[in-house]
Scaffold this motif. Structure first.
Motif, PDB file in Angstrom:
ATOM      1  N   LYS A  62       0.994  -1.277   0.044  1.00 54.38           N
ATOM      2  CA  LYS A  62       0.140  -0.056  -0.099  1.00 54.38           C
ATOM      3  C   LYS A  62       0.736   1.231   0.023  1.00 54.38           C
ATOM      4  CE  LYS A  62      -2.872  -2.719   3.218  1.00 54.38           C
ATOM      5  NZ  LYS A  62      -2.343  -3.007   4.333  1.00 54.38           N
ATOM      6  N   ALA A  63       0.869   1.934  -1.106  1.00 49.52           N
ATOM      7  CA  ALA A  63       1.774   3.036  -1.337  1.00 49.52           C
ATOM      8  C   ALA A  63       1.601   4.062  -0.026  1.00 49.52           C
ATOM      9  CB  ALA A  63       1.570   3.811  -2.586  1.00 49.52           C
ATOM     10  N   ALA A  64       0.685   4.378   0.472  1.00 51.13           N
ATOM     11  CA  ALA A  64       0.411   5.391   1.355  1.00 51.13           C
ATOM     12  C   ALA A  64       1.234   4.890   2.816  1.00 51.13           C
ATOM     13  CB  ALA A  64      -0.945   5.637   1.545  1.00 51.13           C
ATOM     14  N   GLU A  65       0.906   3.720   2.830  1.00 49.44           N
ATOM     15  CA  GLU A  65       1.242   3.201   4.225  1.00 49.44           C
ATOM     16  C   GLU A  65       2.920   2.955   4.221  1.00 49.44           C
ATOM     17  OE1 GLU A  65      -0.830   1.628   6.587  1.00 49.44           O
ATOM     18  OE2 GLU A  65       0.794   0.787   7.815  1.00 49.44           O
ATOM     19  N   PHE A  66       3.438   2.453   3.086  1.00 47.36           N
ATOM     20  CA  PHE A  66       4.939   2.186   2.704  1.00 47.36           C
ATOM     21  C   PHE A  66       5.539   3.902   2.901  1.00 47.36           C
ATOM     22  CE2 PHE A  66       8.786   1.558   0.495  1.00 47.36           C
ATOM     23  CZ  PHE A  66       9.583   0.784   1.421  1.00 47.36           C
ATOM     24  N   ILE A  67       4.815   4.791   2.306  1.00 49.92           N
ATOM     25  CA  ILE A  67       5.481   6.062   2.259  1.00 49.92           C
ATOM     26  C   ILE A  67       5.657   6.849   3.743  1.00 49.92           C
ATOM     27  CG2 ILE A  67       4.840   8.547   1.662  1.00 49.92           C
ATOM     28  CD1 ILE A  67       3.542   7.320  -1.017  1.00 49.92           C
ATOM     29  N   GLN A  68       4.740   6.341   4.562  1.00 52.56           N
ATOM     30  CA  GLN A  68       4.884   6.703   6.007  1.00 52.56           C
ATOM     31  C   GLN A  68       5.887   5.928   6.768  1.00 52.56           C
ATOM     32  OE1 GLN A  68       1.308   7.073   8.477  1.00 52.56           O
ATOM     33  NE2 GLN A  68      -0.073   6.678   6.861  1.00 52.56           N
ATOM     34  N   ILE A  69       5.977   4.662   6.169  1.00 58.29           N
ATOM     35  CA  ILE A  69       7.112   4.018   7.011  1.00 58.29           C
ATOM     36  C   ILE A  69       8.532   4.631   6.687  1.00 58.29           C
ATOM     37  CG2 ILE A  69       8.345   1.768   6.710  1.00 58.29           C
ATOM     38  CD1 ILE A  69       5.429   0.347   6.727  1.00 58.29           C
ATOM     39  N   VAL A  70       8.661   5.013   5.216  1.00 60.04           N
ATOM     40  CA  VAL A  70       9.766   5.554   4.862  1.00 60.04           C
ATOM     41  C   VAL A  70      10.069   6.855   5.611  1.00 60.04           C
ATOM     42  CG1 VAL A  70      11.084   6.599   2.707  1.00 60.04           C
ATOM     43  CG2 VAL A  70       9.852   4.608   2.579  1.00 60.04           C
ATOM     44  N   HIS A  71       9.216   7.593   5.722  1.00 60.60           N
ATOM     45  CA  HIS A  71       9.181   8.895   6.459  1.00 60.60           C
ATOM     46  C   HIS A  71       9.536   8.578   7.962  1.00 60.60           C
ATOM     47  CE1 HIS A  71       7.820  11.768   3.441  1.00 60.60           C
ATOM     48  NE2 HIS A  71       6.530  11.165   3.512  1.00 60.60           N
ATOM     49  N   ALA A  72       9.161   7.677   8.506  1.00 61.41           N
ATOM     50  CA  ALA A  72       9.505   7.272   9.816  1.00 61.41           C
ATOM     51  C   ALA A  72      10.891   7.044   9.847  1.00 61.41           C
ATOM     52  CB  ALA A  72       8.656   5.944  10.195  1.00 61.41           C
ATOM     53  N   LEU A  73      11.685   6.430   8.899  1.00 61.13           N
ATOM     54  CA  LEU A  73      12.988   6.131   8.671  1.00 61.13           C
ATOM     55  C   LEU A  73      13.783   7.405   8.674  1.00 61.13           C
ATOM     56  CD1 LEU A  73      15.095   3.735   8.207  1.00 61.13           C
ATOM     57  CD2 LEU A  73      15.113   4.472   5.847  1.00 61.13           C
ATOM     58  N   SER A  74      13.310   8.401   8.078  1.00 62.61           N
ATOM     59  CA  SER A  74      14.109   9.605   7.924  1.00 62.61           C
ATOM     60  C   SER A  74      13.834  10.735   8.962  1.00 62.61           C
ATOM     61  CB  SER A  74      13.775  10.258   6.347  1.00 62.61           C
ATOM     62  OG  SER A  74      12.352  10.239   6.158  1.00 62.61           O
ATOM     63  N   ALA A  75      12.784  10.278   9.768  1.00 63.86           N
ATOM     64  CA  ALA A  75      12.431  11.510  10.893  1.00 63.86           C
ATOM     65  C   ALA A  75      13.559  11.574  11.382  1.00 63.86           C
ATOM     66  CB  ALA A  75      11.258  10.873  11.568  1.00 63.86           C
TER      67      ALA A  75
END
Ligand code: PGA
Length: 254
Positions: free
Chosen positions: A241-254
């Motif tokens: 799910k693009a939206a879900e994975f995008i948030q995970i990438v954001h969590a990595l870069s936070a």
């Protein structure tokens, strides 16, 4: 600084149209990733070349395969070699996923050989380890994971090891919705690092990226990534799910 990675394991999901749509949604999302942060997308083999082209202009994005065979070429109908993957510009390859171990009976010896051929061809293996539920219930997880490392990894030289990424994926957490707690993940990641330190020295163990995998999602990514020895994640279901994975990438870069 240790490399931090959000890796997507699409497993055997998606038609060509669906794969393209998912990749397009990711290409068009905006991220502010630092130099030590990477995203690795591991689609089914048949979409690797398309994705490599779609992500060619995205500096922090890399493409990985989900498996490779133990041999370089020959009469092995249906298999894909590390040499082939390298020749199309694939950078990473997942080795030893628990589904490969369980459904395709991949043994520690086979995985050792796969690591060898992947490294010989310049691929960066993401080596998966992790205990099943009954082992966790008997608190045998440390010995189990150490054995997996001994069986498949410890024959490598320090130089070869430095090109590996380790993914700790407790089998009871994969696809179950039940993730390891941050405490459980941190404990195992620190244990894996200590085993590597004992075998190869502290410096190399400290520099190695160790990912967590198993029901990782947007809702739990931040707390897992905050653990000092968790350097990102290998994401199955939530990466579709693009939206879900995008948030995970954001969590990595936070
Ligand atoms: P999951 O799978 O995120 O769907 O639990 C993770 C994996 O198998 O790599």
């Amino acid at each position: 600084m240790r490399k931090k990675i959000a890796a997507a394991n699409w497993k055997m999901n998606g038609t060509l149209t669906e794969a393209r749509q998912l990749a397009e949604a990711l290409v068009h999302a905006s991220f502010s990733l630092h130099d030590h942060q990477q995203v690795v997308i591991c689609p089914p083999f048949v979409y690797l070349m398309m994705l490599r082209e779609m992500f060619a202009q995205q500096p922090h994005w890399h493409i990985g395969a989900q498996n490779c065979f133990t041999e370089v070429s020959g009469a092995y109908t249906g298999e894909i070699s590390a040499a082939m993957l390298a020749s199309i510009g694939v950078e990473y390859v997942i080795i030893g996923h628990s589904e490969r171990r369980q459904y395709f009976h991949e043994t520690g010896d086979m995985l050792a050989r796969k690591l060898d051929v992947a490294l010989q061809h310049g691929l960066k293996p993401i080596f998966c380890c992790g205990e099943p539920l009954d082992v966790r219930q008997q608190e045998g997880q440390d010995a189990y994971v150490l054995q997996q490392l001994q069986d498949s990894v410890f024959h490598l030289s320090a130089e070869q090891l430095s090109r590996l990424v380790i993914a700790y994926e407790p089998v009871w957490a994969i696809g179950t919705g039940l993730n390891a707690t941050p405490e459980q993940a941190q404990q195992m990641h620190a244990f894996i690092r200590s085993c590597l330190a004992e075998q190869y020295g502290a410096e190399i163990a400290q520099s190695l990226t160790i990912l967590y995998g198993g029901s990782l999602k947007a809702a739990n990514a931040a707390e897992l990534f905050a653990c000092p020895d968790v350097d990102g994640g290998l994401v199955g279901g939530a990466s579709l799910k693009a939206a879900e994975f995008i948030q995970i990438v954001h969590a990595l870069s936070a």
